[in-house]
Design a protein around this motif. Sequence first.
Motif, PDB file in Angstrom:
ATOM      1  N   ASN A 182      42.816   3.966  96.730  1.00  0.00           N
ATOM      2  CA  ASN A 182      41.522   3.676  96.105  1.00  0.00           C
ATOM      3  C   ASN A 182      40.409   3.742  97.142  1.00  0.00           C
ATOM      4  O   ASN A 182      39.338   4.288  96.893  1.00  0.00           O
TER       5      ASN A 182
ATOM      6  N   CYS B 240      36.038  10.954  91.306  1.00  0.00           N
ATOM      7  CA  CYS B 240      36.727   9.921  92.094  1.00  0.00           C
ATOM      8  C   CYS B 240      37.185   8.780  91.192  1.00  0.00           C
ATOM      9  O   CYS B 240      38.285   8.238  91.379  1.00  0.00           O
TER      10      CYS B 240
ATOM     11  N   ALA C 283      44.033   7.261  87.662  1.00  0.00           N
ATOM     12  CA  ALA C 283      45.436   7.723  87.677  1.00  0.00           C
ATOM     13  C   ALA C 283      46.330   6.794  88.500  1.00  0.00           C
ATOM     14  O   ALA C 283      47.560   6.851  88.395  1.00  0.00           O
ATOM     15  N   LEU C 284      45.715   5.940  89.326  1.00  0.00           N
ATOM     16  CA  LEU C 284      46.500   5.032  90.178  1.00  0.00           C
ATOM     17  C   LEU C 284      46.830   3.714  89.484  1.00  0.00           C
ATOM     18  O   LEU C 284      47.546   2.882  90.046  1.00  0.00           O
TER      19      LEU C 284
ATOM     20  N   SER D  98      50.382   8.392 100.384  1.00  0.00           N
ATOM     21  CA  SER D  98      51.183   8.578  99.161  1.00  0.00           C
ATOM     22  C   SER D  98      52.632   8.205  99.428  1.00  0.00           C
ATOM     23  O   SER D  98      53.295   7.592  98.582  1.00  0.00           O
TER      24      SER D  98
ATOM     25  N   TYR E 194      45.933  12.017  90.558  1.00  0.00           N
ATOM     26  CA  TYR E 194      44.943  11.408  91.469  1.00  0.00           C
ATOM     27  C   TYR E 194      44.402  12.456  92.438  1.00  0.00           C
ATOM     28  O   TYR E 194      43.189  12.651  92.567  1.00  0.00           O
TER      29      TYR E 194
ATOM     30  N   ALA F  83      39.521   7.273  97.981  1.00  0.00           N
ATOM     31  CA  ALA F  83      38.630   7.887  96.981  1.00  0.00           C
ATOM     32  C   ALA F  83      37.195   7.402  97.181  1.00  0.00           C
ATOM     33  O   ALA F  83      36.242   8.191  97.053  1.00  0.00           O
TER      34      ALA F  83
ATOM     35  N   ALA G 102      40.165   9.998  89.441  1.00  0.00           N
ATOM     36  CA  ALA G 102      41.298   9.950  90.386  1.00  0.00           C
ATOM     37  C   ALA G 102      41.841   8.524  90.456  1.00  0.00           C
ATOM     38  O   ALA G 102      43.062   8.304  90.345  1.00  0.00           O
ATOM     39  N   GLN G 103      40.939   7.560  90.606  1.00  0.00           N
ATOM     40  CA  GLN G 103      41.387   6.166  90.751  1.00  0.00           C
ATOM     41  C   GLN G 103      42.085   5.662  89.488  1.00  0.00           C
ATOM     42  O   GLN G 103      43.042   4.897  89.571  1.00  0.00           O
TER      43      GLN G 103
END
Length: 288
Positions: A277, A259, A265-266, A55, A205, A280, A262-263
């Motif tokens: 990515n 997942c 959100a990227l 991050s 994420y 995840a 989560a991805q």
Amino acid sequence: MPPLPAFFAAHQDLVARALDALVPAAARPTPVIDAMRYTLLAPSKRVRAVLLMLSAELCGSSAKALPAACAIEAVHAASLMLDDLPSMDNAPLRRGRPSAHIVFGEAITILAAFGLLNEALGHLARSYDAALSQRLSVLVTGAVGLDGLVAGQAEDVAATGAAIDFDTLERIHRRKTGVLFSAAAAAGALTAGGSADDIAALTAYAKNLGLAFQVVDDLLDVTGTTEETGKATRSDARKTTFVSFSGVDGARALAGELCRTAQAALTPFGRRAARLNELADFVAARRL
Ligand code: GRG
């Protein structure tokens, strides 16, 4: 422990060496220091540290991320020691070894967990300027506290042997597991000077990644082996888990969906988020 994806390796070594320095072996060993080092330095994935470092990289640089990564790993190790106690999960095996209380007894294990928590917070205070260390301390204490690990564990203890609904199950694990993932990602971004938008996206994420990680943890309790996970398996019989709620296939589908959320959100980061990515993808498919 089976091999991890290549991108873990560099961060893992760095973190392992820094953790060794965070709680150095005493010139004259004491049981409490031995117990702190026993769990903290045992072979483990260091996924929260890796998440924090990635991050930070995404927000520009991981040059200042290592102390925060160590603090998060020390908090995590403390939580594992407490979670394994006979009065909690009563788990005999952790990180491929007998749990700390089996080797050092309950009293020393509780003290060692408090010792790690204390070192984690002290390390943040010592390692950063006042403004950054204040923001990181707020994040980490928030993750441990009344909307985080302590709250999740308290509700988990109360729920053991009781019937709970899906929302309760999700809330317990968002707090027990998801919140520390979110704190790790946000802390990484903070150490790199990430913007409020960066922090919000990374928190979203990590929140979903953390819950997915827990769903897979429940799956591995049923489908994994002790050699792979370093833990006793088939141990969740008295508890409602994502597998007892949704079945193996349902839990696998849920982990995949979390997942992907989560991805999603990227997306604002574009190609810069390739590593996260990949992380995840690893979480969704992990066997360890
Ligand atoms: C005061 C720090 C503190 C905690 C009190 C005991 C407690 C409240 C919370 C327990 C939280 C807990 C242990 C959640 C389980 C999270 C989880 C999925 C652990 C396994 O993590 P891995 O697979 O383990 O990352 P390694 O060994 O690889 O680090």
